[in-house]
Scaffold this motif. Structure first.
Motif, PDB file in Angstrom:
ATOM      1  N   ASP A   1      -3.499   8.948   6.041  1.00 29.18           N
ATOM      2  CA  ASP A   1      -2.650  10.141   6.085  1.00 29.18           C
ATOM      3  C   ASP A   1      -1.560  10.049   7.144  1.00 29.18           C
ATOM      4  O   ASP A   1      -0.961  11.055   7.510  1.00 29.18           O
ATOM      5  CB  ASP A   1      -3.510  11.382   6.335  1.00 29.18           C
ATOM      6  N   VAL A   2      -1.292   8.838   7.640  1.00 30.48           N
ATOM      7  CA  VAL A   2      -0.305   8.647   8.702  1.00 30.48           C
ATOM      8  C   VAL A   2       0.801   7.717   8.210  1.00 30.48           C
ATOM      9  O   VAL A   2       0.520   6.668   7.642  1.00 30.48           O
ATOM     10  CB  VAL A   2      -0.970   8.032   9.958  1.00 30.48           C
TER      11      VAL A   2
ATOM     12  N   VAL B   1       0.841  -1.187   0.000  1.00 28.63           N
ATOM     13  CA  VAL B   1       0.000   0.000   0.000  1.00 28.63           C
ATOM     14  C   VAL B   1       0.882   1.245   0.000  1.00 28.63           C
ATOM     15  O   VAL B   1       1.814   1.340   0.808  1.00 28.63           O
ATOM     16  CB  VAL B   1      -0.898  -0.002   1.265  1.00 28.63           C
ATOM     17  N   PRO B   2       0.592   2.218  -0.877  1.00 26.86           N
ATOM     18  CA  PRO B   2       1.393   3.442  -0.858  1.00 26.86           C
ATOM     19  C   PRO B   2       1.185   4.204   0.443  1.00 26.86           C
ATOM     20  O   PRO B   2       0.072   4.287   0.967  1.00 26.86           O
ATOM     21  CB  PRO B   2       0.879   4.234  -2.064  1.00 26.86           C
ATOM     22  N   CYS B   3       2.275   4.725   0.952  1.00 37.98           N
ATOM     23  CA  CYS B   3       2.241   5.509   2.191  1.00 37.98           C
ATOM     24  C   CYS B   3       2.350   6.993   1.835  1.00 37.98           C
ATOM     25  O   CYS B   3       2.868   7.347   0.770  1.00 37.98           O
ATOM     26  CB  CYS B   3       3.398   5.086   3.094  1.00 37.98           C
ATOM     27  N   VAL B   4       1.913   7.849   2.737  1.00 40.86           N
ATOM     28  CA  VAL B   4       1.974   9.290   2.490  1.00 40.86           C
ATOM     29  C   VAL B   4       3.409   9.785   2.367  1.00 40.86           C
ATOM     30  O   VAL B   4       3.644  10.817   1.760  1.00 40.86           O
ATOM     31  CB  VAL B   4       1.232  10.088   3.590  1.00 40.86           C
ATOM     32  N   CYS B   5       4.364   9.037   2.891  1.00 44.48           N
ATOM     33  CA  CYS B   5       5.767   9.467   2.815  1.00 44.48           C
ATOM     34  C   CYS B   5       6.394   9.161   1.458  1.00 44.48           C
ATOM     35  O   CYS B   5       7.512   9.570   1.184  1.00 44.48           O
ATOM     36  CB  CYS B   5       6.583   8.804   3.924  1.00 44.48           C
TER      37      CYS B   5
ATOM     38  N   SER C   1       2.756  12.352  -0.833  1.00 47.14           N
ATOM     39  CA  SER C   1       1.509  13.085  -1.019  1.00 47.14           C
ATOM     40  C   SER C   1       1.763  14.573  -0.797  1.00 47.14           C
ATOM     41  O   SER C   1       2.748  14.976  -0.180  1.00 47.14           O
ATOM     42  CB  SER C   1       0.451  12.581  -0.039  1.00 47.14           C
ATOM     43  N   ALA C   2       0.839  15.397  -1.289  1.00 43.16           N
ATOM     44  CA  ALA C   2       0.982  16.847  -1.159  1.00 43.16           C
ATOM     45  C   ALA C   2       1.070  17.259   0.313  1.00 43.16           C
ATOM     46  O   ALA C   2       1.884  18.115   0.678  1.00 43.16           O
ATOM     47  CB  ALA C   2      -0.185  17.548  -1.848  1.00 43.16           C
ATOM     48  N   ALA C   3       0.249  16.651   1.170  1.00 42.02           N
ATOM     49  CA  ALA C   3       0.276  16.990   2.596  1.00 42.02           C
ATOM     50  C   ALA C   3       1.634  16.639   3.207  1.00 42.02           C
ATOM     51  O   ALA C   3       2.194  17.403   3.985  1.00 42.02           O
ATOM     52  CB  ALA C   3      -0.850  16.265   3.333  1.00 42.02           C
ATOM     53  N   ARG C   4       2.162  15.484   2.840  1.00 42.43           N
ATOM     54  CA  ARG C   4       3.460  15.060   3.385  1.00 42.43           C
ATOM     55  C   ARG C   4       4.580  15.956   2.859  1.00 42.43           C
ATOM     56  O   ARG C   4       5.486  16.310   3.603  1.00 42.43           O
ATOM     57  CB  ARG C   4       3.725  13.594   3.038  1.00 42.43           C
ATOM     58  N   LEU C   5       4.513  16.355   1.594  1.00 42.40           N
ATOM     59  CA  LEU C   5       5.515  17.268   1.047  1.00 42.40           C
ATOM     60  C   LEU C   5       5.500  18.606   1.785  1.00 42.40           C
ATOM     61  O   LEU C   5       6.553  19.158   2.110  1.00 42.40           O
ATOM     62  CB  LEU C   5       5.277  17.491  -0.446  1.00 42.40           C
ATOM     63  N   ALA C   6       4.317  19.133   2.062  1.00 40.84           N
ATOM     64  CA  ALA C   6       4.210  20.396   2.795  1.00 40.84           C
ATOM     65  C   ALA C   6       4.822  20.260   4.184  1.00 40.84           C
ATOM     66  O   ALA C   6       5.529  21.155   4.652  1.00 40.84           O
ATOM     67  CB  ALA C   6       2.742  20.830   2.887  1.00 40.84           C
ATOM     68  N   GLU C   7       4.571  19.135   4.819  1.00 41.17           N
ATOM     69  CA  GLU C   7       5.129  18.883   6.151  1.00 41.17           C
ATOM     70  C   GLU C   7       6.654  18.806   6.100  1.00 41.17           C
ATOM     71  O   GLU C   7       7.344  19.388   6.935  1.00 41.17           O
ATOM     72  CB  GLU C   7       4.547  17.572   6.681  1.00 41.17           C
TER      73      GLU C   7
END
Length: 179
Positions: free
Chosen positions: A150-151, A120-124, A164-170
């Motif tokens: 998202d974790v 499964v792809p992870c957000v990282c 993911s975009a959220a992980r990149l922003a983080e």
């Protein structure tokens, strides 16, 4: 007049015969190797199909068709063709970046057992491997993955996916704070 053609010596003839014989043997070895690889691929796909039908009759067996499995041959230890580093396996793409991997896992002194892993792809940007064994464990793990999509739990393996975009922003926020 001097004859400039050299008659074929027995040694020259022997060298030509030996080279032809060696080439024929090596071609036969290559043919046998291709047949072994193809047999491993076919067996891996058939086992994946049969064992998935048996273990997941209400879920995966309804979604993954026999022709949707891709088989892979064994990877050998240092080219030794009777010692597997990784045995033959099969995978099926389930959509949305999720793969189903099937292989036989063996413990010393026991018979090999089927093993299914959801990749499964992870957000990282990496992949998580989630082992499932029946319809119930599949439902439980899919719900867990949905609830925590998202974790990143940090137990991922490298992949080629972009985070993911959220992980990149983080990650960018962490870099800016460090600077």
């Amino acid at each position: 007049m001097i004859d400039t053609t050299t008659p074929e010596t027995r040694l020259r003839r022997l060298l030509a015969l030996a080279a032809a014989s060696r080439e024929a043997v090596e071609l036969e070895w290559e043919r046998e190797k291709r047949e072994r690889i193809e047999a491993q691929i076919q067996v891996a796909m058939q086992l994946a199909e049969d064992q998935t039908q048996e273990a997941f009759p209400d879920t995966l067996a309804q979604v993954v068709q026999a022709d949707e499995w891709a088989g892979y041959p064994a990877l050998y230890i240092d080219g030794i063709e009777y010692e597997w580093a990784i045995g033959p396996c099969a995978v099926s793409y389930l959509d949305e970046g999720v793969w189903l991997h099937h292989a036989l896992a063996s413990q010393p002194g026991s018979m090999p057992e089927p093993c299914w892993t959801l990749l499964v792809p992870c957000v990282c940007g990496n992949y998580r491997g989630v082992t499932v064994s029946d319809d119930y464990s599949l439902a439980r793990e899919l719900q867990h993955l949905t609830d925590h999509r998202d974790v990143c739990f940090g137990d991922c393996t490298p992949g080629d996916l972009e985070p993911s975009a959220a992980r990149l922003a983080e990650l960018r926020a962490d870099e800016e704070e460090a600077a």
